[in-house]
Design a protein around this motif. Structure first.
Motif, PDB file in Angstrom:
ATOM      1  N   LEU A   1      11.222   1.862  -4.716  1.00 47.63           N
ATOM      2  CA  LEU A   1      11.941   1.954  -3.622  1.00 47.63           C
ATOM      3  C   LEU A   1      11.364   1.563  -2.260  1.00 47.63           C
ATOM      4  O   LEU A   1       9.943   1.679  -2.069  1.00 47.63           O
ATOM      5  N   THR A   2      11.860   0.736  -1.601  1.00 52.11           N
ATOM      6  CA  THR A   2      11.226   0.084  -0.298  1.00 52.11           C
ATOM      7  C   THR A   2      12.229  -0.028   0.852  1.00 52.11           C
ATOM      8  O   THR A   2      13.568  -0.079   0.601  1.00 52.11           O
TER       9      THR A   2
ATOM     10  N   VAL B   1       2.182   4.785  -4.954  1.00 53.13           N
ATOM     11  CA  VAL B   1       2.157   3.740  -3.824  1.00 53.13           C
ATOM     12  C   VAL B   1       1.748   2.346  -4.590  1.00 53.13           C
ATOM     13  O   VAL B   1       0.711   2.204  -5.054  1.00 53.13           O
ATOM     14  N   VAL B   2       2.802   1.243  -4.436  1.00 51.27           N
ATOM     15  CA  VAL B   2       2.400   0.060  -4.778  1.00 51.27           C
ATOM     16  C   VAL B   2       2.669  -1.116  -3.917  1.00 51.27           C
ATOM     17  O   VAL B   2       3.333  -0.622  -2.700  1.00 51.27           O
ATOM     18  N   GLY B   3       1.713  -1.982  -3.824  1.00 48.79           N
ATOM     19  CA  GLY B   3       2.069  -3.260  -2.819  1.00 48.79           C
ATOM     20  C   GLY B   3       2.747  -4.274  -3.448  1.00 48.79           C
ATOM     21  O   GLY B   3       3.114  -4.642  -4.596  1.00 48.79           O
TER      22      GLY B   3
ATOM     23  N   LEU C   1       7.357   2.588  -3.309  1.00 50.25           N
ATOM     24  CA  LEU C   1       7.135   3.960  -3.793  1.00 50.25           C
ATOM     25  C   LEU C   1       7.786   3.997  -5.156  1.00 50.25           C
ATOM     26  O   LEU C   1       9.279   3.871  -5.205  1.00 50.25           O
ATOM     27  N   VAL C   2       7.306   4.321  -6.347  1.00 50.99           N
ATOM     28  CA  VAL C   2       7.705   4.306  -7.539  1.00 50.99           C
ATOM     29  C   VAL C   2       8.601   5.670  -7.565  1.00 50.99           C
ATOM     30  O   VAL C   2       7.936   6.640  -7.477  1.00 50.99           O
TER      31      VAL C   2
END
Length: 466
Positions: A295-296, A459-461, A287-288
């Motif tokens: 953040l993850t 949202v990023v992978g 999560l940007v």
């Protein structure tokens, strides 16, 4: 909505799994932080096997997966793409049959596997043909379903005793739509329990159970209308029919005239072409939460020493065994991040999970809170995915995702997952001097689309390696 084209919707039923409760599949969230897992070393065996597999012609790649379905070693969708489930299935087949190769099978073993799959299909008289009344292409195990009759807009096949039924069905344009069908087949009834439901703009899948039986329903929408199939069977036949459901679903072509790879015979071995670049699917979701900061969950990245996002390196700048903060330069600035929720969630509160998928899409899975975790039909790569309430506040992050999720007829049922709660996230962000974002002005957004449309772009992978 700027990010609408990259959002994939998953509508999941929050009900008990087949044969066991969701709580039985994943243990409750631990009361104490779990020990840090030692980062796993690169897996050269897997990487080499994947490169060799993806160098094969597409027909052979799909044929191998289809054969593994018939040998009982593979329980997933035939795509021709190499992943851990295909890797494990090939290893299981090799171990069971005594193949000499330690990793990827050579031409002789592949030919034997393809022949074994063909023999199993032949023994079941599994014929993939176009069904004239409905217009679909479908595989039918004619040995098991010898009785055939016509129905309005389709065909019915049944076992000799009538205990197993496969039906195709079609509707012309304008007669109905997927929303109406989905509402009808997922409507609650006293004696029927929906165990999985997934709906996208162009298709739906629903599985259900009664005290005595099971069913699998799939429909697709296109220019010719709505086309699909349903299979119902008694639980006493599940050991045989569950595998056939996978084969039937993999053979289903609602609108194309060409038969799928499962109809073809064993492919002829050819000299491998140069291996294409390895495409690495997300191992986690991030999560940007600020310029250059993602953040993850620390547990979701515990086995990854070289995280990347969109092919660019992502450097770990802070971690506390529960959460991890990455430094990454995004290709474009994102919007304001969601605010971590500082109040506890209620039992069975509706939430939505945004998980990253390969290709930059975002899978949106509705769920609900269960104890200190959530229950939702999540997909691989959802570890670290943000969980939002109906107001768009950050309830938490999915702590981790199992390496080998349980599949039912090729789909992942709703399962319980542990959460890193919003209050814990707020403290971590404060420790690292990161603003917590701005709370939305509206007290409650009207729909899931309003929540995801505003936040999906953040949202990023996160992949492992480049």
């Amino acid at each position: 909505m700027a990010h609408r084209d990259r959002v994939r919707w998953l509508a999941g039923g929050l009900v008990a799994l087949s044969g066991a409760s969701a709580e039985a599949q994943v243990p409750p969230a631990p009361s104490k932080p779990a020990a840090v897992q030692k980062p796993a070393a690169p897996d050269p065996v897997y990487d080499a096997a994947r490169a060799a597999y993806e160098a094969l012609p597409e027909a052979e790649r799909k044929g191998l997966q289809d054969a593994l379905v018939w040998t009982g070693d593979y329980n997933s969708v035939v795509t021709g793409t190499y992943g851990r489930r295909t890797h494990d299935a090939l290893l299981a087949y090799a171990a069971r049959t005594g193949a000499r190769e330690a990793a990827f099978p050579g031409p002789a073993t592949r030919a034997t596997l393809l022949a074994a799959g063909a023999a199993a299909r032949k023994a079941g008289q599994f014929a993939v043909r176009r069904d004239g009344p409905s217009g679909v292409t479908l595989g039918v195990p004619e040995r098991l379903l010898p009785k055939r009759s016509g129905t309005p807009g389709g065909t019915r096949w049944q076992s000799a005793d009538g205990a197993i039924t496969l039906e195709t069905k079609s509707f012309p344009p304008g007669e109905t739509d997927l929303d109406a069908i989905f509402a009808r087949i997922t409507a609650p009834t006293p004696d029927r329990k929906v165990t999985y439901k997934l709906k996208r703009p162009d298709f739906l899948v629903v599985t259900a159970e009664t005290a005595q039986g099971k069913s699998y329903i799939r429909y697709a929408a296109g220019a010719p209308g709505i086309r699909g199939f349903t299979i119902g069977y008694g639980k006493g036949a599940a050991a045989e029919v569950d595998r056939l459901v996978i084969a039937i679903a993999n053979s289903f072509v609602p609108f194309e005239e060409a038969a799928p790879a499962s109809e073809r015979g064993p492919a002829v071995a050819v000299a491998p072409a140069p291996a294409p670049p390895v495409r690495r699917p997300p191992v986690a979701t991030g999560l940007v939460i600020g310029p250059g900061r993602v953040l993850t969950s620390a547990q979701a990245l515990a086995a990854c020493t070289e995280p990347t996002i969109a092919g660019r390196p992502a450097r770990v700048v802070a971690t506390d065994r529960i959460l991890t903060l990455l430094d990454w330069t995004p290709p474009a600035p994102g919007g304001p991040p969601p605010v971590p929720r500082d109040t506890p969630v209620k039992e069975a509160e509706a939430v939505v999970v945004l998980g990253a998928e390969e290709g930059g899409t975002v899978a949106v899975a509705p769920g609900e809170t269960v104890g200190e975790g959530i229950a939702a039909p999540l997909q691989p790569g959802s570890g670290g995915a943000p969980v939002l309430d109906r107001s768009g506040n950050l309830v938490g992050l999915v702590s981790s995702y199992p390496t080998a999720p349980r599949l039912v007829a090729g789909v992942v049922p709703p399962t319980r997952y542990a959460l890193v709660p919003g209050a814990r996230i707020a403290g971590f962000l404060a420790e690292n001097r990161i603003p917590a974002g701005s709370r939305p002005a509206e007290p409650a957004l009207a729909s899931l689309g309003a929540v995801t449309g505003r936040l999906a772009g953040l949202v990023v992978g996160i992949a492992c390696g480049r």
